[in-house]
Motif scaffolding. Sequence first.
Motif, short mmCIF file in Angstrom:
data_model
loop_
_atom_site.label_atom_id
_atom_site.label_comp_id
_atom_site.label_asym_id
_atom_site.label_seq_id
_atom_site.Cartn_x
_atom_site.Cartn_y
_atom_site.Cartn_z
N LEU A 14 -14.92 -12.85 -9.15
CA LEU A 14 -15.47 -11.93 -10.15
C LEU A 14 -16.22 -10.77 -9.50
O LEU A 14 -16.76 -9.91 -10.21
N TYR A 31 -18.89 -11.08 -7.37
CA TYR A 31 -20.28 -11.38 -7.04
C TYR A 31 -20.43 -11.58 -5.54
O TYR A 31 -19.57 -12.17 -4.89
N LEU A 37 -24.51 -9.66 -8.65
CA LEU A 37 -23.62 -8.57 -9.07
C LEU A 37 -24.47 -7.34 -9.36
O LEU A 37 -25.16 -7.28 -10.38
N ASN A 63 -24.94 -3.48 -10.35
CA ASN A 63 -24.21 -2.54 -11.21
C ASN A 63 -25.10 -1.34 -11.54
O ASN A 63 -25.51 -1.15 -12.68
N SER A 117 -19.00 -9.13 -15.54
CA SER A 117 -18.25 -8.46 -14.47
C SER A 117 -17.11 -7.61 -15.02
O SER A 117 -16.72 -6.61 -14.41
N LYS A 125 -18.74 -3.81 -17.09
CA LYS A 125 -19.85 -3.17 -16.41
C LYS A 125 -20.30 -1.89 -17.10
O LYS A 125 -21.43 -1.43 -16.88
#
Length: 412
Positions: free
Chosen positions: A49, A51, A65, A67, A120, A123
């Motif tokens: 995903l 991460y 993660l 973003n 994910s 985003k």
Amino acid sequence: MSAVQEIIDSLHEQLPWQSELYQHFHRHPELGLEEHDTSARIASELGALGYEIHKIGGTGIVGVLANGQGPAVLARADIDALPVTENTGLDYSSTVEGVMHACGHDMHIATLLGAARLLSEHKDAWTGTHIALFQPAEETAAGAKAMVADGLVEKIPKPVVALAQHMMPVEAGKIGTTAGPILSAGDSLRITVYGRGAHGSMPHNSVDPVVLASSIVLKLQTIVSRETRPGQFAVLTVGAVNAGSTANIIPDRAQLLLNIRTYDPALRQHVIDSIERIVRGECAAAGSPQEPDFEFYDQFPLTSNDAASNEKVTKAFEGHFAEGQVYQTDPATASEDFSTIPDAFGVPYVYWTVGCADPETYQAALAEGTVASKIPANHSPFFAPVINPTLETATRTQVVAALAYLGHGAQG
């Protein structure tokens, strides 16, 4: 359409994947600090995903993660199973003899992985950093400590809040929140008292530790009944008394195993101090030849939600879920070690409960007054969360709670 709703609308597409994950983890349970295959599968799923993967605390896994600009939010799921032989009859029952996911941790894993996938893949709906932390050995109060000791605070971004949830044997689809204590502190204590051994026919030559231990058990009951103010909560259980091995020998020692549950730190300390006072006093009165030994183990901290953070998350739940799904839960007398993690970072946390019992079965039992006998509780060999709607509800709570801090506009 809100960012939350946009993400949630795609949840149904991935529920089959989550269901397979849940059943996989249920079939293959692993005990605390032995969750090697479990953590490997989690790391694989998180890596796919996008991460960033950190292995912390032995079998602990943390996925990060990033973003864009914004706060970091940490969501935690525990991953260990229990030494329980499953008796659910499910076609995805445990394949490991004497080991079972009897507390819903497999559901915790599947729902946090589900939330990680949704975040994910969307985003554009949020900014900041989502931290998915999968903690080992919750059942023995060792996992959170192990992750902190292994440098958790230095290895990942500092969150502004930590989030966690737990499956409970109430109607699936229900979400319980509360400010302040939601789970009790838990302390287990091993006490050894000493006597003087003798032949069973010559008790006058002994200091009988069996009689001493019996006297202590009775006297300890007064801590709650006579030393605790009415309305305050405390539980003191003597779960085991062990002494001797045969009828005609008076042993030279006895061992008592105690369990303490409290919501108030000051009361907890009072209970502990009173236990020591009573034990030492009874030993002195009996003429014990040696001072007693006190050994604490399996100590769980108090889980007490920050009021402002709980209000923020609760309002987010109420704005998303149907009326009546979110309710104020009473504090539970169970304990766990989640709060060790946010306490290490010095940040607030929110812990909530999610029902996992079949709604029709639960309502029928409620009407009959037979919930306690017909709805298996956590740690029971019959404990089996109903997959639907538990999986969907618990994934949604993870997403909604995270977006209360990460969603566009949430940071203003």
